[in-house]
Design a protein around this motif. Structure first.
Motif, PDB file in Angstrom:
ATOM      1  N   ASN A 187      23.193  18.254   6.499  1.00 42.92           N
ATOM      2  CA  ASN A 187      23.711  19.138   5.450  1.00 42.92           C
ATOM      3  C   ASN A 187      24.573  18.409   4.433  1.00 42.92           C
ATOM      4  OD1 ASN A 187      22.802  21.885   5.701  1.00 42.92           O
ATOM      5  ND2 ASN A 187      23.886  22.002   7.648  1.00 42.92           N
ATOM      6  N   ASP A 188      25.080  17.232   4.772  1.00 40.46           N
ATOM      7  CA  ASP A 188      25.924  16.442   3.881  1.00 40.46           C
ATOM      8  C   ASP A 188      25.176  15.147   3.566  1.00 40.46           C
ATOM      9  OD1 ASP A 188      28.900  17.807   4.229  1.00 40.46           O
ATOM     10  OD2 ASP A 188      27.686  17.961   6.029  1.00 40.46           O
ATOM     11  N   ALA A 189      25.135  14.749   2.290  1.00 38.80           N
ATOM     12  CA  ALA A 189      24.279  13.616   1.939  1.00 38.80           C
ATOM     13  C   ALA A 189      24.818  12.792   0.774  1.00 38.80           C
ATOM     14  CB  ALA A 189      22.872  14.106   1.590  1.00 38.80           C
ATOM     15  N   ARG A 213      31.736   6.187   5.603  1.00 39.43           N
ATOM     16  CA  ARG A 213      30.872   5.791   6.712  1.00 39.43           C
ATOM     17  C   ARG A 213      29.568   5.167   6.194  1.00 39.43           C
ATOM     18  NH1 ARG A 213      31.223   4.586  10.791  1.00 39.43           N
ATOM     19  NH2 ARG A 213      30.281   6.021  12.295  1.00 39.43           N
ATOM     20  N   ALA A 214      29.048   5.695   5.085  1.00 40.36           N
ATOM     21  CA  ALA A 214      27.825   5.144   4.506  1.00 40.36           C
ATOM     22  C   ALA A 214      28.063   3.726   3.998  1.00 40.36           C
ATOM     23  CB  ALA A 214      27.337   6.039   3.364  1.00 40.36           C
ATOM     24  N   LEU A 215      29.147   3.527   3.288  1.00 39.40           N
ATOM     25  CA  LEU A 215      29.467   2.198   2.762  1.00 39.40           C
ATOM     26  C   LEU A 215      29.625   1.196   3.898  1.00 39.40           C
ATOM     27  CD1 LEU A 215      32.027   3.211  -0.008  1.00 39.40           C
ATOM     28  CD2 LEU A 215      29.724   2.296  -0.380  1.00 39.40           C
ATOM     29  N   ASP A 216      30.312   1.617   4.945  1.00 37.79           N
ATOM     30  CA  ASP A 216      30.529   0.728   6.087  1.00 37.79           C
ATOM     31  C   ASP A 216      29.203   0.312   6.722  1.00 37.79           C
ATOM     32  OD1 ASP A 216      32.451  -0.488   8.077  1.00 37.79           O
ATOM     33  OD2 ASP A 216      31.353   0.852   9.425  1.00 37.79           O
ATOM     34  N   SER A 217      28.217   1.202   6.691  1.00 39.39           N
ATOM     35  CA  SER A 217      26.930   0.920   7.341  1.00 39.39           C
ATOM     36  C   SER A 217      26.152  -0.196   6.644  1.00 39.39           C
ATOM     37  CB  SER A 217      26.070   2.192   7.392  1.00 39.39           C
ATOM     38  OG  SER A 217      25.539   2.507   6.113  1.00 39.39           O
ATOM     39  N   VAL A 218      26.507  -0.484   5.384  1.00 37.47           N
ATOM     40  CA  VAL A 218      25.810  -1.556   4.659  1.00 37.47           C
ATOM     41  C   VAL A 218      26.785  -2.656   4.239  1.00 37.47           C
ATOM     42  CG1 VAL A 218      23.856  -0.192   3.855  1.00 37.47           C
ATOM     43  CG2 VAL A 218      25.978  -0.184   2.520  1.00 37.47           C
ATOM     44  N   GLY A 219      27.909  -2.742   4.949  1.00 36.55           N
ATOM     45  CA  GLY A 219      28.846  -3.822   4.711  1.00 36.55           C
ATOM     46  C   GLY A 219      29.635  -3.713   3.429  1.00 36.55           C
ATOM     47  N   ALA A 271      16.199   4.179  -3.892  1.00 36.55           N
ATOM     48  CA  ALA A 271      16.144   4.662  -2.509  1.00 36.55           C
ATOM     49  C   ALA A 271      16.877   3.712  -1.573  1.00 36.55           C
ATOM     50  CB  ALA A 271      14.689   4.810  -2.071  1.00 36.55           C
ATOM     51  N   ASN A 272      17.635   2.783  -2.122  1.00 39.31           N
ATOM     52  CA  ASN A 272      18.345   1.776  -1.340  1.00 39.31           C
ATOM     53  C   ASN A 272      19.849   2.042  -1.390  1.00 39.31           C
ATOM     54  OD1 ASN A 272      19.327  -0.489  -0.088  1.00 39.31           O
ATOM     55  ND2 ASN A 272      18.657  -1.941  -1.654  1.00 39.31           N
ATOM     56  N   LEU A 273      20.441   2.375  -0.267  1.00 37.84           N
ATOM     57  CA  LEU A 273      21.871   2.679  -0.222  1.00 37.84           C
ATOM     58  C   LEU A 273      22.710   1.537  -0.782  1.00 37.84           C
ATOM     59  CD1 LEU A 273      24.358   4.322   0.604  1.00 37.84           C
ATOM     60  CD2 LEU A 273      24.054   3.474   2.954  1.00 37.84           C
ATOM     61  N   GLY A 274      22.290   0.294  -0.553  1.00 36.01           N
ATOM     62  CA  GLY A 274      23.051  -0.844  -1.033  1.00 36.01           C
ATOM     63  C   GLY A 274      23.217  -0.865  -2.538  1.00 36.01           C
ATOM     64  N   ASP A 275      22.335  -0.171  -3.255  1.00 38.98           N
ATOM     65  CA  ASP A 275      22.416  -0.141  -4.714  1.00 38.98           C
ATOM     66  C   ASP A 275      23.574   0.714  -5.216  1.00 38.98           C
ATOM     67  OD1 ASP A 275      20.275  -1.826  -4.967  1.00 38.98           O
ATOM     68  OD2 ASP A 275      18.795  -0.228  -5.262  1.00 38.98           O
ATOM     69  N   ILE A 276      24.307   1.342  -4.316  1.00 44.32           N
ATOM     70  CA  ILE A 276      25.469   2.124  -4.722  1.00 44.32           C
ATOM     71  C   ILE A 276      26.607   1.230  -5.202  1.00 44.32           C
ATOM     72  CG2 ILE A 276      26.667   2.208  -2.491  1.00 44.32           C
ATOM     73  CD1 ILE A 276      27.150   5.210  -3.002  1.00 44.32           C
ATOM     74  N   VAL A 297      19.853   8.864   0.346  1.00 47.03           N
ATOM     75  CA  VAL A 297      19.855   7.530   0.954  1.00 47.03           C
ATOM     76  C   VAL A 297      20.698   7.457   2.227  1.00 47.03           C
ATOM     77  CG1 VAL A 297      19.357   6.366  -1.220  1.00 47.03           C
ATOM     78  CG2 VAL A 297      21.749   6.793  -0.569  1.00 47.03           C
ATOM     79  N   PHE A 298      21.480   8.492   2.498  1.00 46.11           N
ATOM     80  CA  PHE A 298      22.301   8.531   3.714  1.00 46.11           C
ATOM     81  C   PHE A 298      22.747   9.970   3.877  1.00 46.11           C
ATOM     82  CE2 PHE A 298      26.106   7.999   6.349  1.00 46.11           C
ATOM     83  CZ  PHE A 298      25.802   6.900   7.152  1.00 46.11           C
TER      84      PHE A 298
END
Length: 376
Positions: free
Chosen positions: A138-140, A171-177, A147-152, A224-225
């Motif tokens: 429900n939260d995204a 939490r999303a940022l942490d998942s991609v370093g 489509a690549n989270l790292g592009d944030i 993306v997450f």
């Protein structure tokens, strides 16, 4: 105001955008604490009593409380224990928590994050009576044209600051370093999200349903997450004042009875279940199909045994450590808090995270276990 069967359900004007109610399931803690200063903080009486007040607000996992009041389920369980329970709907989520924290309500629906940051940080000893569900999509996090989270990295990210969306971003940022230093948070009100995403300058956003579903349908939008990537971390609860609960265990039993009877009905593959979901959808500003779509992104605990197992899992302690660390980093555990340990969090096995002399937030499996045992 609509008169429920037994208790009075106060229904305030609904906040509507494009036919859907924007959930105010956020942690606007700074504004909340200011608002609390204007309230007459009359503490909830810590003694046996027979009348109780429960507040709830619009969100997919909390709609059963309003339905239960209207359908007579609240009265059924209150009568069983010789008490009265008044159920009140708030369209302003933070106001419902403010009222609970000020002592005007005995119990309220909120997230694990907001329970720690508002009533517990405000000194109100609070116990999670019902672990009702957790967000499972429900939260995204949504990016435009990627489509690549790292592009944030390097982007402005529009979200409601200090909300569960802000936590999800961390939490999303942490998942991609990455960390929040790699982006710029732009505080954006939830009713403005859909329009904002359609502007050229907005290319990253974090929000919740039903807004997520609207944005996902727009050109260029990529999820993306989401909260299914951190299962069990954004938890929706019914909490009660610990002293009130201790002195009035029948209140806890009634809450458990109400929840599990209503939850069993709403998930049933029967005409009655469909009618309940349709009613909850209409009450939340959508329809049966829209409500069922939100339920699909929610891990609802209709079975008390499953709720007990989730609550007793060691994963809960890990989750609350993530939560308290985030809140401390944002300065949301009270002015001058020296560390994330400032507030004690008691887990169901009686172990305490943080200051054992300042326990203000507790998870209990007691009433859910009674339901699982058929002992209510």
């Amino acid at each position: 105001m609509s008169q429920g069967i037994g208790g009075t359900v106060v229904v305030f004007p609904q906040i509507v955008r494009k036919g859907t109610i924007m959930s105010l399931r956020l942690s606007s803690v700074v504004g909340s604490l200011v608002a609390l200063g204007a309230l007459s903080a009359m503490p909830v009486s810590a003694e046996p009593k027979s009348e109780f007040k429960v507040g709830w607000s619009i969100y997919v996992g909390w709609m059963p409380w309003g339905y239960a009041a209207e359908a007579g389920i609240v009265d059924k369980w209150a009568d069983k224990y010789g008490i009265e329970i008044e159920v009140t709907q708030f369209n302003d989520y933070i106001e419902s928590i403010n009222q609970y924290t000020a002592g005007a309500y005995d119990a309220v629906t909120l997230t694990n994050m907001d329970g720690l940051s508002i009533p517990a940080a405000g000194g109100v000893d609070t116990t999670a009576v019902i672990v009702g569900d957790f967000s499972a999509g429900n939260d995204a996090v949504i990016l435009k044209d990627s489509a690549n989270l790292g592009d944030i990295a390097g982007r402005d990210v529009n979200l409601v600051e200090f909300s569960v969306s802000h936590y999800l971003l961390a939490r999303a940022l942490d998942s991609v370093g990455l960390s929040e230093r790699d982006v710029k948070v732009i505080n954006t009100a939830d009713p403005d999200m859909v329009a904002a995403f359609q502007t050229r300058d907005v290319t990253a956003m974090v929000t919740w349903n039903p807004i997520v579903s609207e944005i996902a349908a727009l050109p260029g939008a990529n999820l993306v997450f989401d909260s299914s990537d951190i299962p069990g971390e954004i938890i929706d609860l019914m909490v009660a004042n610990t002293e009130v609960l201790t002195d009035n265990p029948d209140f806890g039993k009634a809450l458990a009875g109400i929840w599990y009877e209503t939850a069993a009905l709403m998930v049933a593959d029967t005409p009655e279940g469909a009618a309940a979901r349709a009613a909850m959808g209409a009450a939340s500003g959508t329809d049966q199909a829209g409500y069922e779509a939100q339920l699909a992104a929610t891990r609802l605990f209709a079975d008390p045994a499953e709720a007990v197992a989730f609550t007793l899992s060691p994963d809960l302690g890990t989750t609350m450590d993530h939560i308290r660390t985030f809140l401390f980093d944002k300065g949301l555990l009270g002015a001058g808090a020296p560390s994330a340990d400032v507030i004690g969090i008691e887990l169901p096995d009686a172990t305490v995270m943080g200051d054992a002399n300042n326990v203000k937030f507790r998870f209990s499996a007691t009433y859910m276990q009674l339901a699982a045992d058929g002992a209510l």
